[in-house]
Design a protein around this motif. Structure first.
Motif, mmCIF file in Angstrom:
data_model
loop_
_atom_site.group_PDB
_atom_site.id
_atom_site.type_symbol
_atom_site.label_atom_id
_atom_site.label_comp_id
_atom_site.label_asym_id
_atom_site.label_seq_id
_atom_site.Cartn_x
_atom_site.Cartn_y
_atom_site.Cartn_z
ATOM 1 N N GLN A 132 0.668 -1.447 -0.043
ATOM 2 C CA GLN A 132 -0.079 -0.034 -0.038
ATOM 3 C C GLN A 132 0.739 1.414 0.043
ATOM 4 O O GLN A 132 0.732 2.239 -0.714
ATOM 5 N N LYS A 133 1.725 1.234 0.698
ATOM 6 C CA LYS A 133 2.639 2.488 1.219
ATOM 7 C C LYS A 133 3.652 2.736 -0.034
ATOM 8 O O LYS A 133 3.731 3.890 -0.516
ATOM 9 N N CYS A 134 4.163 1.750 -0.740
ATOM 10 C CA CYS A 134 5.108 1.741 -1.815
ATOM 11 C C CYS A 134 4.507 2.179 -2.870
ATOM 12 O O CYS A 134 5.008 2.978 -3.849
ATOM 13 N N VAL A 135 3.206 1.816 -3.123
ATOM 14 C CA VAL A 135 2.373 2.410 -4.306
ATOM 15 C C VAL A 135 2.196 3.708 -4.205
ATOM 16 O O VAL A 135 2.253 4.427 -5.066
ATOM 17 N N GLU A 136 1.782 4.251 -2.924
ATOM 18 C CA GLU A 136 1.576 5.464 -2.913
ATOM 19 C C GLU A 136 2.975 6.109 -3.120
ATOM 20 O O GLU A 136 2.791 7.537 -3.645
ATOM 21 N N LEU A 137 4.032 5.789 -2.814
ATOM 22 C CA LEU A 137 5.411 6.555 -2.974
ATOM 23 C C LEU A 137 5.725 6.446 -4.135
ATOM 24 O O LEU A 137 6.849 7.065 -4.657
ATOM 25 N N GLY A 138 5.333 5.601 -5.385
ATOM 26 C CA GLY A 138 5.552 5.653 -6.588
ATOM 27 C C GLY A 138 6.227 4.301 -7.121
ATOM 28 O O GLY A 138 6.758 4.331 -8.236
ATOM 29 N N VAL A 139 6.258 3.237 -6.379
ATOM 30 C CA VAL A 139 6.676 1.993 -7.095
ATOM 31 C C VAL A 139 6.043 1.484 -8.194
ATOM 32 O O VAL A 139 4.764 1.912 -8.228
ATOM 33 N N SER A 140 6.491 0.947 -9.246
ATOM 34 C CA SER A 140 5.982 0.544 -10.288
ATOM 35 C C SER A 140 5.571 -0.889 -10.417
ATOM 36 O O SER A 140 4.745 -1.401 -10.976
ATOM 37 N N ARG A 141 6.299 -1.897 -9.609
ATOM 38 C CA ARG A 141 6.405 -3.189 -9.622
ATOM 39 C C ARG A 141 6.836 -3.693 -8.460
ATOM 40 O O ARG A 141 7.792 -3.363 -7.763
ATOM 41 N N VAL A 142 6.078 -4.944 -7.624
ATOM 42 C CA VAL A 142 6.416 -5.625 -6.485
ATOM 43 C C VAL A 142 6.655 -6.955 -6.739
ATOM 44 O O VAL A 142 5.834 -7.545 -7.296
ATOM 45 N N VAL A 143 7.902 -7.327 -6.488
ATOM 46 C CA VAL A 143 8.031 -9.053 -6.744
ATOM 47 C C VAL A 143 8.286 -9.541 -5.458
ATOM 48 O O VAL A 143 9.487 -9.171 -4.688
ATOM 49 N N PRO A 144 7.510 -10.167 -4.523
ATOM 50 C CA PRO A 144 7.680 -10.902 -3.539
ATOM 51 C C PRO A 144 8.755 -12.139 -3.529
ATOM 52 O O PRO A 144 8.829 -12.754 -4.761
ATOM 53 N N MET A 145 9.629 -12.181 -2.708
ATOM 54 C CA MET A 145 10.665 -13.357 -2.752
ATOM 55 C C MET A 145 10.516 -14.227 -1.631
ATOM 56 O O MET A 145 10.330 -13.607 -0.230
ATOM 57 N N LEU A 146 10.978 -15.365 -1.599
ATOM 58 C CA LEU A 146 11.221 -16.274 -0.404
ATOM 59 C C LEU A 146 12.801 -16.352 -0.298
ATOM 60 O O LEU A 146 13.434 -16.594 -1.282
ATOM 61 N N THR A 147 13.312 -15.968 0.947
ATOM 62 C CA THR A 147 14.677 -16.029 1.037
ATOM 63 C C THR A 147 15.060 -16.888 2.519
ATOM 64 O O THR A 147 14.136 -17.280 2.873
ATOM 65 N N ALA A 148 16.234 -17.025 2.753
ATOM 66 C CA ALA A 148 16.632 -18.094 3.609
ATOM 67 C C ALA A 148 16.008 -17.628 5.213
ATOM 68 O O ALA A 148 15.674 -18.544 5.698
ATOM 69 N N ARG A 149 15.910 -16.336 5.347
ATOM 70 C CA ARG A 149 15.527 -16.192 6.805
ATOM 71 C C ARG A 149 14.147 -15.633 6.794
ATOM 72 O O ARG A 149 13.436 -15.024 7.698
ATOM 73 N N CYS A 150 13.183 -16.041 5.554
ATOM 74 C CA CYS A 150 11.760 -15.492 5.685
ATOM 75 C C CYS A 150 11.097 -16.653 6.684
ATOM 76 O O CYS A 150 10.901 -17.898 6.456
ATOM 77 N N VAL A 151 10.414 -15.965 7.583
ATOM 78 C CA VAL A 151 9.699 -16.901 8.738
ATOM 79 C C VAL A 151 8.430 -17.535 8.016
ATOM 80 O O VAL A 151 7.786 -18.496 8.275
ATOM 81 N N SER A 152 7.898 -16.341 7.262
ATOM 82 C CA SER A 152 6.492 -16.861 6.448
ATOM 83 C C SER A 152 6.935 -17.291 5.057
ATOM 84 O O SER A 152 7.690 -17.283 4.169
#
Length: 241
Positions: free
Chosen positions: A93-113
């Motif tokens: 929500q906030k990054c869209v307000e600030l002007g991001v054009s694309r969001v790519v979710p990632m799974l990394t080694a330390r992701c709990v979710s």
């Protein structure tokens, strides 16, 4: 003034709004004669007023058209490691307000979710709706895309699409001012989840062309870091002026 997006161009002086946008207009209790804005896929900003409301849709008279000038002149992709709980909702929500054009979710080694594929599909649908609502609220010229969730290695490969990629790393790096000294057209930014990135992950992404960057000496929360990083990028590229 209410702000909407059309899936198609508007070639005539009359446009009929149907579906979710029509429902939203009725929820807002808008009436005949009220002004609204519709933005098309070509980022044409159409100013209009409501002529009629019916069960079939909302008829709008188009009064003027001009290019929408609300978009940043740099395309920023956020590669965001999945944080815990519903923090991703807030980040998008906030990054869209600030002007991001694309969001790519990632799974990394330390992701709990670590949601399964079915849960990720549902989450992506919700995140895309959040992006749409934030784009309407902040009067964007586009609806930023929320992409499928990827691995860190896949995200590193995607960075080849960017002119510059900034890897925000809690272990330090160069300043954003230094990295973006020459203004790019497309920027990628990597943000970790709680616990940040492992050293091997930083090495992998930087080997793909990213540059490690710092946000200062303080350690920011997972939901604070992307907002601070994006704000710095927008400021450095003259998109806060």
């Amino acid at each position: 003034m209410a702000w909407f997006f059309s899936k198609n161009e508007i070639p005539t002086d009359t446009h009929v709004i149907v579906g979710e946008n029509a429902k939203h207009i009725k929820v807002l209790r808008m009436r005949e004669g009220e002004a609204l804005t519709i933005v098309t896929p070509s980022q044409t900003q159409c100013e209009g007023e409501i002529e009629t409301l019916s069960a079939d849709g909302v008829t709008v008279k188009i009064l003027s058209k001009q290019p929408c000038r609300n978009e940043p002149d740099v395309f920023v992709t956020l590669y965001q490691a999945l944080p815990k709980g519903d923090k991703m909702d807030y980040i998008i929500q906030k990054c869209v307000e600030l002007g991001v054009s694309r969001v790519v979710p990632m799974l990394t080694a330390r992701c709990v979710s670590r949601p399964d594929a079915k849960s990720l599909r549902r989450k992506r649908e919700r995140w895309q709706k959040i992006a749409l609502q934030a784009a309407m609220q902040s009067r964007r010229g586009i609806i930023p895309e929320v992409a499928d969730c990827v691995t860190l290695r896949e995200a590193a490969e995607l960075t080849k699409q960017n002119d510059k990629t900034v890897f925000f790393y809690e272990m330090g790096g160069a300043s954003v001012k230094e990295i973006l000294a020459e203004k790019p057209r497309a920027v990628g930014m990597f943000i970790g989840s709680e616990g940040g990135f492992e050293e091997s992950e930083a090495a992998l992404v930087c080997a793909s062309g990213a540059q490690a960057a710092t946000l200062g000496r303080r350690i920011l929360r997972a939901e604070t870091a992307p907002l601070a990083a994006l704000s710095v990028i927008m400021y450095q590229t003259d998109n806060f002026s």
